[in-house]
Design an enzyme around this catalytic site. Sequence first.
Site, short mmCIF file in Angstrom:
data_model
loop_
_atom_site.label_atom_id
_atom_site.label_comp_id
_atom_site.label_asym_id
_atom_site.label_seq_id
_atom_site.Cartn_x
_atom_site.Cartn_y
_atom_site.Cartn_z
N ASP A 111 13.99 -13.51 -0.80
CA ASP A 111 13.56 -13.77 -2.16
C ASP A 111 13.55 -15.28 -2.42
O ASP A 111 14.57 -15.95 -2.24
CB ASP A 111 14.52 -13.08 -3.15
CG ASP A 111 14.05 -13.24 -4.60
OD1 ASP A 111 14.59 -12.51 -5.46
OD2 ASP A 111 13.18 -14.09 -4.85
N GLY A 112 12.41 -15.78 -2.82
CA GLY A 112 12.27 -17.23 -3.04
C GLY A 112 13.16 -17.74 -4.16
O GLY A 112 13.60 -18.89 -4.15
N ASP B 69 0.42 -14.23 3.15
CA ASP B 69 -0.83 -14.03 3.88
C ASP B 69 -1.02 -15.12 4.93
O ASP B 69 -1.81 -14.99 5.85
CB ASP B 69 -2.02 -14.03 2.91
CG ASP B 69 -2.00 -15.25 2.02
OD1 ASP B 69 -1.64 -15.12 0.82
OD2 ASP B 69 -2.26 -16.35 2.51
N PRO C 254 7.72 -8.50 -8.19
CA PRO C 254 8.67 -9.44 -7.57
C PRO C 254 8.39 -10.88 -7.94
O PRO C 254 9.28 -11.72 -7.93
CB PRO C 254 8.45 -9.21 -6.08
CG PRO C 254 7.06 -8.69 -5.95
CD PRO C 254 6.87 -7.83 -7.17
N SER D 2 -14.31 10.43 -9.85
CA SER D 2 -15.42 11.37 -9.79
C SER D 2 -16.21 11.06 -8.53
O SER D 2 -16.29 9.90 -8.12
CB SER D 2 -16.36 11.15 -10.97
OG SER D 2 -16.34 12.26 -11.82
N GLU E 124 8.84 -15.74 2.13
CA GLU E 124 8.07 -14.60 1.61
C GLU E 124 9.01 -13.42 1.46
O GLU E 124 9.76 -13.09 2.38
CB GLU E 124 6.92 -14.26 2.57
CG GLU E 124 6.30 -12.91 2.41
CD GLU E 124 5.67 -12.66 1.05
OE1 GLU E 124 6.02 -11.62 0.43
OE2 GLU E 124 4.86 -13.48 0.61
N GLU F 263 -26.63 20.92 3.45
CA GLU F 263 -26.57 22.29 2.91
C GLU F 263 -26.22 22.28 1.41
O GLU F 263 -25.64 23.22 0.89
CB GLU F 263 -25.50 23.09 3.70
CG GLU F 263 -25.75 23.13 5.21
CD GLU F 263 -25.29 21.87 5.94
OE1 GLU F 263 -25.50 21.76 7.14
OE2 GLU F 263 -24.73 20.97 5.23
N SER F 264 -26.47 21.21 0.68
CA SER F 264 -26.30 21.01 -0.75
C SER F 264 -25.20 20.00 -1.11
O SER F 264 -25.33 18.85 -0.74
CB SER F 264 -26.07 22.33 -1.48
OG SER F 264 -26.14 22.05 -2.87
N SER G 226 2.49 -17.85 -5.43
CA SER G 226 2.94 -16.51 -5.85
C SER G 226 1.75 -15.66 -6.26
O SER G 226 0.65 -16.15 -6.44
CB SER G 226 3.83 -16.67 -7.07
OG SER G 226 3.00 -17.17 -8.12
N HIS H 133 -14.08 16.10 -9.93
CA HIS H 133 -13.60 15.19 -10.96
C HIS H 133 -12.10 15.45 -11.11
O HIS H 133 -11.67 16.60 -11.12
CB HIS H 133 -14.29 15.38 -12.31
CG HIS H 133 -13.87 14.30 -13.27
ND1 HIS H 133 -14.31 13.00 -13.17
CD2 HIS H 133 -12.98 14.32 -14.29
CE1 HIS H 133 -13.73 12.26 -14.11
NE2 HIS H 133 -12.91 13.05 -14.79
N ASP I 48 0.63 -12.70 -9.33
CA ASP I 48 0.68 -12.84 -10.79
C ASP I 48 2.10 -12.62 -11.31
O ASP I 48 2.95 -12.09 -10.59
CB ASP I 48 -0.28 -11.81 -11.42
CG ASP I 48 -1.72 -12.06 -10.95
OD1 ASP I 48 -2.43 -11.10 -10.64
OD2 ASP I 48 -2.09 -13.25 -10.83
N GLN J 14 6.31 -3.59 -3.65
CA GLN J 14 4.93 -3.41 -4.11
C GLN J 14 4.12 -2.57 -3.12
O GLN J 14 4.58 -2.33 -2.01
CB GLN J 14 4.26 -4.79 -4.24
CG GLN J 14 4.31 -5.59 -2.96
CD GLN J 14 4.36 -7.10 -3.20
OE1 GLN J 14 4.12 -7.59 -4.30
NE2 GLN J 14 4.74 -7.84 -2.16
N CYS K 96 -25.87 26.07 0.71
CA CYS K 96 -26.97 27.04 0.83
C CYS K 96 -27.12 27.42 2.31
O CYS K 96 -26.63 26.70 3.19
CB CYS K 96 -28.26 26.44 0.27
SG CYS K 96 -28.68 24.86 1.00
N1 SAM Z 1 -3.21 -16.17 -3.73
C1 SAM Z 1 -2.56 -15.09 -4.26
C2 SAM Z 1 -2.70 -15.05 -5.76
O1 SAM Z 1 -2.96 -16.09 -6.33
O2 SAM Z 1 -2.63 -13.98 -6.32
C3 SAM Z 1 -1.12 -15.05 -3.88
C4 SAM Z 1 -0.97 -14.89 -2.52
S1 SAM Z 1 0.50 -14.50 -1.84
C5 SAM Z 1 -0.01 -13.06 -1.10
C6 SAM Z 1 1.69 -14.01 -3.00
C7 SAM Z 1 2.96 -13.59 -2.30
O3 SAM Z 1 4.11 -13.87 -3.09
C8 SAM Z 1 3.02 -12.10 -1.99
O4 SAM Z 1 2.97 -11.91 -0.61
C9 SAM Z 1 4.35 -11.63 -2.58
O5 SAM Z 1 5.00 -10.68 -1.79
C10 SAM Z 1 5.11 -12.96 -2.63
N2 SAM Z 1 6.22 -12.96 -3.58
C11 SAM Z 1 6.26 -12.38 -4.79
N3 SAM Z 1 7.47 -12.57 -5.35
C12 SAM Z 1 8.19 -13.30 -4.46
C13 SAM Z 1 9.52 -13.84 -4.45
N4 SAM Z 1 10.36 -13.63 -5.50
N5 SAM Z 1 9.93 -14.55 -3.38
C14 SAM Z 1 9.10 -14.75 -2.33
N6 SAM Z 1 7.82 -14.27 -2.26
C15 SAM Z 1 7.39 -13.57 -3.33
#
Ligand code: SAM
Length: 444
Positions: free
Chosen positions: A280-281, A229, A306, A55, A249, A62-63, A300, A68, A302, A174, A83
């Site tokens: 991929d880690g 980051d 990924p 919203s 990363e 002019e108003s 990582s 929404h 949450d 993401q 107006c």
């Molecule tokens: N400090 C932040 C937090 O606690 O939420 C996390 C920071 S860091 C940006 C998290 C990074 O993990 C992201 O850039 C994400 O792309 C990376 N990530 C997620 N899954 C991953 C994987 N399987 N292998 C490597 N990096 C991964």
Amino acid sequence: MNALGRHILVEFYDCSPELMNDVVHIENSMVAAAETAGATVINSTFHHFSPYGVSGVVVIQESHLAIHTWPEYGYAAVDLFTCGDSVDPWVSYTYLKEAFEAGHGSSMELRRGQLNLLKRNDFNLEALRDVSAKPDAELGTITRDVWFTERDENIALSLKHSGNQLYKKDSPFQRVEVFETLAYGNMLTLDGMVMCTQKDEYVYHEMITHVPMFSHTKAKRALVIGGGDGGTVRELLRHEQLDEVTLVEIDELVIEACKLHLPETAVAFDNPRLNLLVEDGIKYIHDCEDGRYDLIIIDSADPVGPGEGLFTAEFYQEVHRCLTPDGVMITQSESPRFNSAVFVEIYETYKRIFGDTKVHCYLAGIPTYPTGTWSFSYCSKGDSHPLLYDKAAAAKFSEAQGLKYYNEDIHAAAFALPNFVKELLADGSKNSIKAYSAESTNEQ
Ligand code: SAM
């Protein structure tokens, strides 16, 4: 005009649900629609609702223009009220139909304040004039009231931002965004979740690195999983003793966004001691040789998207295998207050793999993380203990490096846990989770 104002009631249908939920896009479009029609914008206020919908109103000389949205129907109800006859509201209609990718729109124009129905009262205008009214010159600068909100079931964090989206791209993993918040500077979010901000990132990055580095002084090789980051490797590379730091990363867009908009955090990406890998880690750890690293930090996001696979027993077992006999694993281990169930579960997993006495939890206050209370785990494969550290060296280092959070006292204090956290770690029962968790989880 034989009326004071023109009011167009607009219905936009078949709009993109995505756009109907994008508060930044909607605010920018409404402001631009007003300006395109020749209006002078005074200010704008926009709010993002839970779980979706926006919203907002743009006040013009002019108003006003108001909106929404119902993203779930791809529908927007818009009011274009002007107006005087210097502004043509139909220009705004056409602009918005395009900006919202509306399949079709229906509209009705009302003439508001029919002059033949109004009787003008002669009164002393000067007496009414608002002396504090800003001189025309300042009218150009509009005050925008646009908020980013990270929302969970019972908790939300809202941060006012400039309304200018600095970065927004979808990677295969993401949505990567950077907002220009007014209180915390530029802020990186992934899928709408706060990752770090310029004003408080140092808390997380100093605590996830210097605690292990001062209690595991023989470390030569360090691995960071996630951490795109750049803040964690920035802090690690302050330690000259490290011969090699590897960052794995999964998402190159996170690195790109931070190089562009969080340069202080991304400052170490060109360091010659850094081995930067975009992969991929989970796969990297799986392919890694036994006992290669002295320190492995799981930085990582949450346990969703990924990052989900970075919170499993299989993954931690592999990390354990890749550590030297005296190696240490550090993880960001969520918030004991925010989602206690996840917190308890991951500590039980650490203990099964590293042993009850080898797993330690420490806390730090991070204002832009849910509940502000965040935790880290310190898991030793060998005899390294987080509280056996060189206090004098930590003090000297903190001063010499100009650290903003970590010092020789906070190192120890962080492991002094409040009773509710001790209780969660000791019995982790449903009752204690229910008692302390801010976010209700179905399995409670
Ligand atoms: N400090 C932040 C937090 O606690 O939420 C996390 C920071 S860091 C940006 C998290 C990074 O993990 C992201 O850039 C994400 O792309 C990376 N990530 C997620 N899954 C991953 C994987 N399987 N292998 C490597 N990096 C991964």
